[in-house]
Design an enzyme around this catalytic site. Sequence first.
Site, PDB file in Angstrom:
ATOM      1  N   GLU A   5       0.665  -1.046  -0.156  1.00  0.00           N
ATOM      2  CA  GLU A   5       0.028  -0.007   0.075  1.00  0.00           C
ATOM      3  C   GLU A   5       0.753   1.306   0.122  1.00  0.00           C
ATOM      4  OE1 GLU A   5      -3.850  -0.133   2.307  1.00  0.00           O
ATOM      5  OE2 GLU A   5      -2.775  -1.872   3.182  1.00  0.00           O
ATOM      6  N   SER A 134      -6.542  -2.596   1.891  1.00  0.00           N
ATOM      7  CA  SER A 134      -6.800  -1.731   0.688  1.00  0.00           C
ATOM      8  C   SER A 134      -7.381  -2.706  -0.319  1.00  0.00           C
ATOM      9  CB  SER A 134      -5.639  -1.022   0.062  1.00  0.00           C
ATOM     10  OG  SER A 134      -5.500   0.075   0.848  1.00  0.00           O
ATOM     11  N   TYR A 200      -9.669   4.125  -4.608  1.00  0.00           N
ATOM     12  CA  TYR A 200      -8.460   5.258  -4.822  1.00  0.00           C
ATOM     13  C   TYR A 200      -8.434   5.732  -6.209  1.00  0.00           C
ATOM     14  CZ  TYR A 200      -6.843   2.942  -0.737  1.00  0.00           C
ATOM     15  OH  TYR A 200      -6.726   2.430   0.750  1.00  0.00           O
ATOM     16  N   ARG A 239     -11.426   3.277  11.258  1.00  0.00           N
ATOM     17  CA  ARG A 239     -12.566   3.155  10.485  1.00  0.00           C
ATOM     18  C   ARG A 239     -13.056   1.716  10.271  1.00  0.00           C
ATOM     19  NH1 ARG A 239     -10.912   3.060   5.140  1.00  0.00           N
ATOM     20  NH2 ARG A 239     -11.563   0.960   5.046  1.00  0.00           N
ATOM     21  N   ASP A 241     -15.525  -1.366   8.990  1.00  0.00           N
ATOM     22  CA  ASP A 241     -16.019  -1.678   7.630  1.00  0.00           C
ATOM     23  C   ASP A 241     -17.279  -2.918   7.914  1.00  0.00           C
ATOM     24  OD1 ASP A 241     -14.559   0.133   6.747  1.00  0.00           O
ATOM     25  OD2 ASP A 241     -13.246  -1.519   5.621  1.00  0.00           O
ATOM     26  N   GLU A 254     -13.653  -5.611   8.847  1.00  0.00           N
ATOM     27  CA  GLU A 254     -12.414  -5.366   9.507  1.00  0.00           C
ATOM     28  C   GLU A 254     -12.580  -3.993  10.152  1.00  0.00           C
ATOM     29  OE1 GLU A 254      -9.233  -4.862   6.684  1.00  0.00           O
ATOM     30  OE2 GLU A 254     -10.591  -3.981   5.168  1.00  0.00           O
ATOM     31  N   ASN A 256      -9.881  -0.759  10.348  1.00  0.00           N
ATOM     32  CA  ASN A 256      -8.902  -0.065  10.043  1.00  0.00           C
ATOM     33  C   ASN A 256      -8.079   0.910  10.941  1.00  0.00           C
ATOM     34  OD1 ASN A 256      -8.618  -0.661   6.971  1.00  0.00           O
ATOM     35  ND2 ASN A 256     -11.107  -0.448   7.339  1.00  0.00           N
ATOM     36  N   GLY A 260      -7.364   5.436   5.383  1.00  0.00           N
ATOM     37  CA  GLY A 260      -6.757   6.655   4.595  1.00  0.00           C
ATOM     38  C   GLY A 260      -6.992   8.074   4.852  1.00  0.00           C
TER      39      GLY A 260
END
Length: 295
Positions: A5, A134, A200, A239, A241, A254, A256, A260
């Site tokens: 990443e 990602s 992205y 964050r 998900d 998951e 994070n 990002g």
Amino acid sequence: GLSAEREVSLKSGAAVHKALLARGYDAVAIDVDRDVAQVLVKEWVDVAFIALHGRYGEDGAIQGLLEIMGIPYTGSGVLASALAMNKIFAKQAFQAAGLTVAPYKVLCRGDNTADPAGLGFSLPVVVKPSQEGSSVGISIVKQESDFAAALKEAFRYDREILVELFVKGREVQVGILEDRALGAIEIVPKNEFYDFDAKYSPGMAEHILPARLPADLYQKVLRAGEEAHRALGCSGYSRVDFLVTEEGECYILEVNTLPGMTDLSLLPEIARGSGIGFEDLVERILAAAALKISQ
């Protein structure tokens, strides 16, 4: 950084660096390599804002180095970072906390795994490395003939991989700041799922804030996000998900621990929806920087 990443890390780092400079901080951008300890000493770093995605950044490695060096840092500590990065151990922690996870099986490199019949659940399935972010190395398998290729792709990145039952639902992400849920955003990707391109590349996913959920279900997913954050022992921000089904089940995917921080990133967008601009978000994350082990 040194992970798959890297390009995302460079974008996050550049955005955070710009925000810190705009707020008057004496900030230096460090591209992490094997000599990072020497660079930290050379630059007289007082506090580290970690914008390093993937391995060595999200897995507790850089956090452990900073603890040893006595440099306070942003985000979660060594154990929480390592747990969140390893999807297998994270799932076990989520289950222990009473959160809903999709049926899954762990496969190890070298296992005789070419036949999906032994999984204990039917196709379609999602195949993913246990320690990448990602959506790197992830495949959705709908027919047996594609299973072996999906395993091979995931094993490129890890010795252990996860095979999960595919759950059909809305992709919903909960933003956490100062250990409380800010809000939830819904993602409608142009591709089959929220993959690397959708995350992205501009125009590859529709972002809907707040997520289109009934009020009670919206509050349920916010609570589940906070519970997942706590279950792993996360600090400051993250964050979380989910896949939210029509039946109202919130399947956690998951956490994070270093989400990002790019123009297309979800935590900054959720924060903006709560009235927190990007520079304010960065400054609030920085203000919570601390050493964890010595506390």
